[in-house]
Enzyme design. Structure first.
Site, PDB file in Angstrom:
ATOM      1  N   ALA A  15      25.647  28.621 -29.263  1.00 65.57           N
ATOM      2  CA  ALA A  15      25.542  28.931 -27.832  1.00 65.57           C
ATOM      3  C   ALA A  15      26.387  30.148 -27.427  1.00 65.57           C
ATOM      4  O   ALA A  15      25.923  31.008 -26.671  1.00 65.57           O
ATOM      5  CB  ALA A  15      25.964  27.702 -27.031  1.00 65.57           C
ATOM      6  N   GLN A 112      37.197  30.530 -45.142  1.00 67.24           N
ATOM      7  CA  GLN A 112      36.973  31.791 -44.430  1.00 67.24           C
ATOM      8  C   GLN A 112      38.163  32.748 -44.609  1.00 67.24           C
ATOM      9  O   GLN A 112      37.974  33.955 -44.744  1.00 67.24           O
ATOM     10  CB  GLN A 112      36.698  31.511 -42.953  1.00 67.24           C
ATOM     11  CG  GLN A 112      35.399  30.706 -42.806  1.00 67.24           C
ATOM     12  CD  GLN A 112      34.882  30.597 -41.390  1.00 67.24           C
ATOM     13  OE1 GLN A 112      35.511  31.063 -40.455  1.00 67.24           O
ATOM     14  NE2 GLN A 112      33.723  29.982 -41.245  1.00 67.24           N
ATOM     15  N   ASP A 159      41.080  31.053 -21.157  1.00 69.46           N
ATOM     16  CA  ASP A 159      42.028  30.346 -20.293  1.00 69.46           C
ATOM     17  C   ASP A 159      42.664  31.321 -19.298  1.00 69.46           C
ATOM     18  O   ASP A 159      42.830  31.013 -18.120  1.00 69.46           O
ATOM     19  CB  ASP A 159      43.118  29.682 -21.154  1.00 69.46           C
ATOM     20  CG  ASP A 159      42.501  28.858 -22.268  1.00 69.46           C
ATOM     21  OD1 ASP A 159      41.843  27.867 -21.963  1.00 69.46           O
ATOM     22  OD2 ASP A 159      42.645  29.242 -23.451  1.00 69.46           O
ATOM     23  N   HIS A 187      45.370  26.665 -27.114  1.00 67.42           N
ATOM     24  CA  HIS A 187      44.106  26.578 -26.369  1.00 67.42           C
ATOM     25  C   HIS A 187      43.727  25.100 -26.310  1.00 67.42           C
ATOM     26  O   HIS A 187      42.930  24.606 -27.098  1.00 67.42           O
ATOM     27  CB  HIS A 187      43.007  27.391 -27.054  1.00 67.42           C
ATOM     28  CG  HIS A 187      41.653  27.106 -26.454  1.00 67.42           C
ATOM     29  ND1 HIS A 187      41.303  27.462 -25.179  1.00 67.42           N
ATOM     30  CD2 HIS A 187      40.578  26.461 -26.958  1.00 67.42           C
ATOM     31  CE1 HIS A 187      40.084  27.060 -24.925  1.00 67.42           C
ATOM     32  NE2 HIS A 187      39.611  26.437 -25.987  1.00 67.42           N
TER      33      HIS A 187
HETATM   34  P1  NAX Z   1      27.459  25.590 -31.042  1.00 66.09           P
HETATM   35  O1  NAX Z   1      27.453  24.201 -31.594  1.00 66.09           O
HETATM   36  O2  NAX Z   1      26.409  25.940 -30.035  1.00 66.09           O
HETATM   37  O3  NAX Z   1      27.365  26.645 -32.207  1.00 66.09           O
HETATM   38  C1  NAX Z   1      28.174  26.598 -33.329  1.00 66.09           C
HETATM   39  C2  NAX Z   1      27.376  27.182 -34.476  1.00 66.09           C
HETATM   40  O4  NAX Z   1      28.269  27.316 -35.575  1.00 66.09           O
HETATM   41  C3  NAX Z   1      26.227  26.291 -34.943  1.00 66.09           C
HETATM   42  O5  NAX Z   1      25.008  27.043 -34.940  1.00 66.09           O
HETATM   43  C4  NAX Z   1      26.634  25.866 -36.364  1.00 66.09           C
HETATM   44  O6  NAX Z   1      25.518  25.788 -37.234  1.00 66.09           O
HETATM   45  C5  NAX Z   1      27.555  27.011 -36.761  1.00 66.09           C
HETATM   46  N1  NAX Z   1      28.544  26.684 -37.795  1.00 66.09           N
HETATM   47  C6  NAX Z   1      29.253  25.542 -37.945  1.00 66.09           C
HETATM   48  N2  NAX Z   1      30.049  25.621 -39.012  1.00 66.09           N
HETATM   49  C7  NAX Z   1      29.846  26.833 -39.568  1.00 66.09           C
HETATM   50  C8  NAX Z   1      30.364  27.499 -40.693  1.00 66.09           C
HETATM   51  N3  NAX Z   1      31.255  26.902 -41.490  1.00 66.09           N
HETATM   52  N4  NAX Z   1      29.940  28.750 -40.968  1.00 66.09           N
HETATM   53  C9  NAX Z   1      29.038  29.357 -40.174  1.00 66.09           C
HETATM   54  N5  NAX Z   1      28.492  28.767 -39.089  1.00 66.09           N
HETATM   55  C10 NAX Z   1      28.890  27.519 -38.788  1.00 66.09           C
HETATM   56  O7  NAX Z   1      28.933  25.807 -30.446  1.00 66.09           O
HETATM   57  P2  NAX Z   1      29.456  26.917 -29.437  1.00 66.09           P
HETATM   58  O8  NAX Z   1      29.274  26.425 -28.033  1.00 66.09           O
HETATM   59  O9  NAX Z   1      28.909  28.239 -29.794  1.00 66.09           O
HETATM   60  O10 NAX Z   1      31.050  26.811 -29.708  1.00 66.09           O
HETATM   61  C11 NAX Z   1      31.572  27.170 -30.958  1.00 66.09           C
HETATM   62  C12 NAX Z   1      33.055  26.834 -31.066  1.00 66.09           C
HETATM   63  O11 NAX Z   1      33.803  27.488 -30.041  1.00 66.09           O
HETATM   64  C13 NAX Z   1      33.396  25.347 -30.909  1.00 66.09           C
HETATM   65  O12 NAX Z   1      34.348  24.990 -31.897  1.00 66.09           O
HETATM   66  C14 NAX Z   1      34.031  25.280 -29.538  1.00 66.09           C
HETATM   67  O13 NAX Z   1      34.896  24.174 -29.416  1.00 66.09           O
HETATM   68  C15 NAX Z   1      34.755  26.597 -29.501  1.00 66.09           C
HETATM   69  N6  NAX Z   1      35.174  27.091 -28.190  1.00 66.09           N
HETATM   70  C16 NAX Z   1      36.355  27.756 -28.127  1.00 66.09           C
HETATM   71  C17 NAX Z   1      36.798  28.345 -26.948  1.00 66.09           C
HETATM   72  C18 NAX Z   1      38.095  29.104 -26.902  1.00 66.09           C
HETATM   73  O14 NAX Z   1      38.446  29.560 -25.807  1.00 66.09           O
HETATM   74  N7  NAX Z   1      38.841  29.275 -27.986  1.00 66.09           N
HETATM   75  C19 NAX Z   1      36.037  28.204 -25.684  1.00 66.09           C
HETATM   76  C20 NAX Z   1      34.593  27.878 -25.920  1.00 66.09           C
HETATM   77  C21 NAX Z   1      34.329  26.892 -27.020  1.00 66.09           C
HETATM   78  O15 NAX Z   1      34.601  25.597 -26.540  1.00 66.09           O
END
Ligand code: NAX
Length: 366
Positions: A15, A112, A159, A187
């Site tokens: 997303a 990674q 944030d 965070h």
């Molecule tokens: P989504 O679930 O929509 O997308 C994550 C994508 O990552 C999926 O398509 C999945 O197949 C892929 N993925 C998982 N493991 C992988 C790997 N080892 N190698 C390559 N691809 C992999 O999540 P999304 O809403 O895009 O959020 C992603 C991450 O951001 C989550 O961990 C979320 O908690 C974190 N966030 C962090 C924020 C911050 O401020 N630091 C805020 C936004 C978000 O909550």
């Protein structure tokens, strides 16, 4: 036209990426004279979705989008990357404890970190977005002995932006007239959104707002904003997270606007008494591709207590993954001066200082 830069993104079909990639391709992050090569990385089962997204990017006919490559593994996907944005992570599943979440993500970010170490450009700049972002950044950085810890950062800009947006709304100010907001720490819900140094049009913010509102409403609202958005939308923040990634990377690469302070999760050098070697959000200014912690801020007892609480949480997270942190990189993370590298970019074709290293030794601060 400038030479294209390589940007690797994990979780590229998710997303956040869905919003982010179009902004990367239109020049919002690197500037409108910088062509980009997007190296998109996903899980094998998501490659078809990623292919669809790549087609959409192609259909935008962005002049700055030089090439798109798709990868189902990080070793290939990080190849020669100048920038790496690590978004993909395992979300918390039903019945999963925080410790389990830390462990599964630790495995992902260990791999990674090693892949960045072995395959990315020597001067790669890394931003970790996937949660728990600070500790994931620590794990990746500790697994990359050839890179400097200062090349790794964690996203706390969302944030920071949330705090600015909520404050602007409360005071009726334009967000661009607000400066000096700081998000300290993790965070997570223990973060400390600090307004003691914030100003609206040059006037201290705390003179303009009620202390009760600041402590009892503003702070918890910023701390729990992510959860409130999930409750309302059913899914977590995506477009605002993508915007924060753009802000974080653009400021790091191109510099913060004159005098402005932003928040970045970076390795602690002991500033403000924070334990060395953990990834903690600090106030920074950036120029010439480097960040520097803002020094000399006066902190009252309330602030010190809030900063301690979030530091304690980060130390607990670190303790939970300690067995996965290679001992060989402990010293470099706790004594930054012995491992800082220059910000000079080495290109894959061998041009750059390494070929002339007999005459050029660099230990400039990044
Ligand atoms: P989504 O679930 O929509 O997308 C994550 C994508 O990552 C999926 O398509 C999945 O197949 C892929 N993925 C998982 N493991 C992988 C790997 N080892 N190698 C390559 N691809 C992999 O999540 P999304 O809403 O895009 O959020 C992603 C991450 O951001 C989550 O961990 C979320 O908690 C974190 N966030 C962090 C924020 C911050 O401020 N630091 C805020 C936004 C978000 O909550």
């Amino acid at each position: 036209m400038r030479r294209p830069v390589r940007i690797a993104i994990t979780g590229a079909a998710g997303a956040i990426s869905n919003s982010l990639l179009f902004q990367l391709a239109d020049g919002s992050m690197m500037g409108d004279d910088q062509p980009v090569i997007l190296q998109l990385i996903e899980m094998p089962e998501r490659m078809e979705a990623l292919r669809g997204l790549a087609m959409e990017l192609e259909d935008c006919a962005f002049p700055l989008l030089h090439t798109i490559t798709l990868h189902d593994n990080v070793e290939e996907g990080f190849n020669n990357a100048h920038y790496a944005i690590l978004i993909g992570a395992r979300p918390r599943g039903p019945g999963m404890e925080r410790r389990d979440l830390l462990e599964v993500n630790a495995e992902i970010f260990t791999r990674q970190g090693k892949a960045l170490n072995d395959h990315a450009n020597r001067d790669v700049k890394v931003l970790v977005v996937g949660n728990p972002a600070n500790t994931n950044a620590l794990i990746a950085s500790r697994n990359a002995p050839r890179l400097s810890p200062s090349q790794f950062t964690a996203l706390t800009r969302l944030d920071h932006n949330r705090a600015k947006g909520i404050l602007a709304n409360h005071t009726g100010a334009n967000p661009q007239d607000i400066d000096g907001i700081i998000v300290w720490g993790n965070h997570s819900t223990t973060q400390f959104p600090d307004l003691h140094h914030a100003r609206v049009l040059g006037e201290p913010v705390l003179n303009q707002i009620d202390d009760g509102w600041y402590k009892n409403e503003f702070i918890p609202r910023v701390q729990t904003r992510g959860g409130q958005i999930i409750q309302a939308r059913g899914v977590s923040s995506a477009a605002s997270a993508a915007q924060a990634v753009i802000h974080h990377m653009r400021d790091w690469v191109l510099g913060t606007p004159s005098g402005q302070v932003v928040s970045m999760g970076i390795v602690s050098d002991g500033s403000y008494g924070i334990t060395k070697g953990i990834f903690y959000s600090f106030p920074v200014r950036c120029n010439y591709g480097r960040y520097q912690i803002v020094r000399g801020l006066q902190l009252n007892d309330f602030s010190l207590q809030m900063m301690k609480t979030t530091e304690t949480e980060l130390l607990e997270e670190k303790a939970a993954v300690e067995h996965l942190l290679p001992a060989e990189t402990a010293a470099s993370h706790e004594n930054l001066s012995i491992c800082l590298r220059s910000g000079v970019t080495l290109y894959a074709d061998g041009t750059g200082p390494e070929s002339a290293s007999k005459y050029l030794t660099t230990n400039r601060v990044m």
